[in-house]
Design a protein around this motif. Sequence first.
Motif, PDB file in Angstrom:
ATOM      1  N   MET A 163       7.077  18.385   7.996  1.00 35.29           N
ATOM      2  CA  MET A 163       7.497  17.065   8.472  1.00 35.29           C
ATOM      3  C   MET A 163       6.378  16.390   9.280  1.00 35.29           C
ATOM      4  N   ARG A 164       5.668  17.161  10.103  1.00 36.92           N
ATOM      5  CA  ARG A 164       4.569  16.580  10.880  1.00 36.92           C
ATOM      6  C   ARG A 164       3.493  16.008   9.970  1.00 36.92           C
ATOM      7  N   ALA A 165       3.174  16.751   8.918  1.00 36.56           N
ATOM      8  CA  ALA A 165       2.166  16.264   7.979  1.00 36.56           C
ATOM      9  C   ALA A 165       2.640  14.987   7.292  1.00 36.56           C
ATOM     10  N   LEU A 166       3.918  14.927   6.984  1.00 33.57           N
ATOM     11  CA  LEU A 166       4.474  13.745   6.324  1.00 33.57           C
ATOM     12  C   LEU A 166       4.426  12.535   7.259  1.00 33.57           C
ATOM     13  N   ILE A 167       4.721  12.754   8.525  1.00 33.72           N
ATOM     14  CA  ILE A 167       4.664  11.663   9.503  1.00 33.72           C
ATOM     15  C   ILE A 167       3.223  11.201   9.695  1.00 33.72           C
ATOM     16  N   ARG A 168       2.299  12.152   9.795  1.00 38.01           N
ATOM     17  CA  ARG A 168       0.883  11.781   9.938  1.00 38.01           C
ATOM     18  C   ARG A 168       0.401  10.979   8.738  1.00 38.01           C
ATOM     19  N   TYR A 169       0.812  11.414   7.553  1.00 41.76           N
ATOM     20  CA  TYR A 169       0.419  10.690   6.340  1.00 41.76           C
ATOM     21  C   TYR A 169       1.011   9.281   6.333  1.00 41.76           C
ATOM     22  N   THR A 170       2.267   9.153   6.727  1.00 41.52           N
ATOM     23  CA  THR A 170       2.925   7.851   6.738  1.00 41.52           C
ATOM     24  C   THR A 170       2.257   6.906   7.725  1.00 41.52           C
ATOM     25  N   LEU A 171       1.918   7.413   8.910  1.00 46.11           N
ATOM     26  CA  LEU A 171       1.229   6.587   9.900  1.00 46.11           C
ATOM     27  C   LEU A 171      -0.167   6.190   9.418  1.00 46.11           C
ATOM     28  N   ALA A 172      -0.878   7.152   8.835  1.00 51.06           N
ATOM     29  CA  ALA A 172      -2.223   6.848   8.334  1.00 51.06           C
ATOM     30  C   ALA A 172      -2.164   5.788   7.248  1.00 51.06           C
ATOM     31  N   ASN A 173      -1.160   5.885   6.390  1.00 47.97           N
ATOM     32  CA  ASN A 173      -1.007   4.899   5.318  1.00 47.97           C
ATOM     33  C   ASN A 173      -0.709   3.519   5.885  1.00 47.97           C
ATOM     34  N   LEU A 174       0.064   3.473   6.972  1.00 47.13           N
ATOM     35  CA  LEU A 174       0.364   2.195   7.618  1.00 47.13           C
ATOM     36  C   LEU A 174      -0.900   1.563   8.186  1.00 47.13           C
ATOM     37  N   PHE A 175      -1.718   2.349   8.868  1.00 46.85           N
ATOM     38  CA  PHE A 175      -2.923   1.810   9.492  1.00 46.85           C
ATOM     39  C   PHE A 175      -3.963   1.401   8.451  1.00 46.85           C
ATOM     40  N   VAL A 176      -4.087   2.195   7.386  1.00 48.53           N
ATOM     41  CA  VAL A 176      -5.050   1.856   6.339  1.00 48.53           C
ATOM     42  C   VAL A 176      -4.644   0.557   5.641  1.00 48.53           C
ATOM     43  N   SER A 177      -3.353   0.382   5.398  1.00 48.39           N
ATOM     44  CA  SER A 177      -2.871  -0.832   4.729  1.00 48.39           C
ATOM     45  C   SER A 177      -2.911  -2.053   5.642  1.00 48.39           C
ATOM     46  N   GLN A 178      -2.977  -1.816   6.971  1.00 47.47           N
ATOM     47  CA  GLN A 178      -3.007  -2.879   7.974  1.00 47.47           C
ATOM     48  C   GLN A 178      -1.750  -3.749   7.956  1.00 47.47           C
ATOM     49  N   ARG A 179      -0.668  -3.208   7.422  1.00 51.17           N
ATOM     50  CA  ARG A 179       0.592  -3.947   7.406  1.00 51.17           C
ATOM     51  C   ARG A 179       1.210  -4.077   8.794  1.00 51.17           C
ATOM     52  N   PHE A 180       0.697  -3.312   9.747  1.00 52.80           N
ATOM     53  CA  PHE A 180       1.233  -3.382  11.101  1.00 52.80           C
ATOM     54  C   PHE A 180       0.760  -4.629  11.851  1.00 52.80           C
ATOM     55  N   VAL A 181      -0.277  -5.285  11.352  1.00 50.36           N
ATOM     56  CA  VAL A 181      -0.878  -6.400  12.085  1.00 50.36           C
ATOM     57  C   VAL A 181       0.082  -7.592  12.242  1.00 50.36           C
ATOM     58  N   PRO A 182       0.702  -8.110  11.161  1.00 49.32           N
ATOM     59  CA  PRO A 182       1.587  -9.282  11.332  1.00 49.32           C
ATOM     60  C   PRO A 182       2.758  -9.052  12.290  1.00 49.32           C
ATOM     61  N   PRO A 183       3.521  -7.927  12.185  1.00 48.75           N
ATOM     62  CA  PRO A 183       4.614  -7.748  13.145  1.00 48.75           C
ATOM     63  C   PRO A 183       4.136  -7.553  14.579  1.00 48.75           C
ATOM     64  N   THR A 184       2.976  -6.912  14.744  1.00 50.16           N
ATOM     65  CA  THR A 184       2.426  -6.755  16.091  1.00 50.16           C
ATOM     66  C   THR A 184       2.036  -8.105  16.671  1.00 50.16           C
ATOM     67  N   PHE A 185       1.436  -8.944  15.846  1.00 57.22           N
ATOM     68  CA  PHE A 185       1.062 -10.291  16.282  1.00 57.22           C
ATOM     69  C   PHE A 185       2.306 -11.093  16.640  1.00 57.22           C
ATOM     70  N   LEU A 186       3.354 -10.978  15.822  1.00 57.71           N
ATOM     71  CA  LEU A 186       4.619 -11.667  16.130  1.00 57.71           C
ATOM     72  C   LEU A 186       5.155 -11.229  17.485  1.00 57.71           C
ATOM     73  N   TYR A 187       5.143  -9.926  17.737  1.00 57.77           N
ATOM     74  CA  TYR A 187       5.653  -9.412  19.008  1.00 57.77           C
ATOM     75  C   TYR A 187       4.850  -9.929  20.188  1.00 57.77           C
ATOM     76  N   MET A 188       3.536  -9.920  20.068  1.00 55.92           N
ATOM     77  CA  MET A 188       2.691 -10.382  21.162  1.00 55.92           C
ATOM     78  C   MET A 188       2.898 -11.871  21.425  1.00 55.92           C
ATOM     79  N   VAL A 189       3.072 -12.656  20.370  1.00 54.29           N
ATOM     80  CA  VAL A 189       3.307 -14.094  20.543  1.00 54.29           C
ATOM     81  C   VAL A 189       4.642 -14.327  21.237  1.00 54.29           C
ATOM     82  N   LEU A 190       5.696 -13.665  20.772  1.00 60.70           N
ATOM     83  CA  LEU A 190       7.015 -13.829  21.396  1.00 60.70           C
ATOM     84  C   LEU A 190       6.984 -13.373  22.846  1.00 60.70           C
ATOM     85  N   LEU A 191       6.293 -12.265  23.096  1.00 58.48           N
ATOM     86  CA  LEU A 191       6.198 -11.744  24.459  1.00 58.48           C
ATOM     87  C   LEU A 191       5.489 -12.737  25.365  1.00 58.48           C
TER      88      LEU A 191
END
Length: 223
Positions: A1-29
Amino acid sequence: MRALIRYTLANLFVSQRFVPPTFLYMVLLAVLTSSDPGPLVTVYAAAGGSLLAASVWITVAVANAEDPVGRWVLLANARRTSDIVIAIAASALLYEVALIGIGLVYPLATGHHTVTVSGLAIGAIAELTCALVGTGVGLLCARPVIVRTGVSTLAGIAMVLVVLLVKALPPVSPMLQRMTSGSAARTALTLTDAVPYVGFAILGAAALYGCGLLAHRVGRRRD
């Protein structure tokens, strides 16, 4: 499970899909909490609502970072759909914990508030509750439950509005109402005042479990 979580997180960062929701959060904040002289708990209510919206998007981003072929390969290695759902939820929550830290510190840096341990505890629990519920909603708006991007977006917006605006629907709406009520304006809050918010967090965890179970069952049929 740890390896699966690490892979999922790495895939998120490589795809950079986290950028738009993070930007939305910072703007709202920034818009909702900057230079706010109001009670700290009330400001944290705004931060929690912002994190709810961002959490839905982050979870969808985590779940959809894999293309359909990649998901089949991942399923072949994980062997169980439930493991993939757990890895998606855990990865999203780990990233959202970092956003919770920002949501707790940013209002203190940009506003003038009386900082208390109880106020920080209420804020942390409230934002965690919003992250739990947002993650659950995100699981229902992502693949394989909803495949099309447009439908996923509309469903996410609709469900966030329902969670925030339907007063009788626990835990987010009743919790935010409690945080913005007249009693929240008291600066002399004690740790006892934070106890009811633990109940909201437990309900949030239950909501995440229910949404994850539904996503697992739908995914098992479609995979």
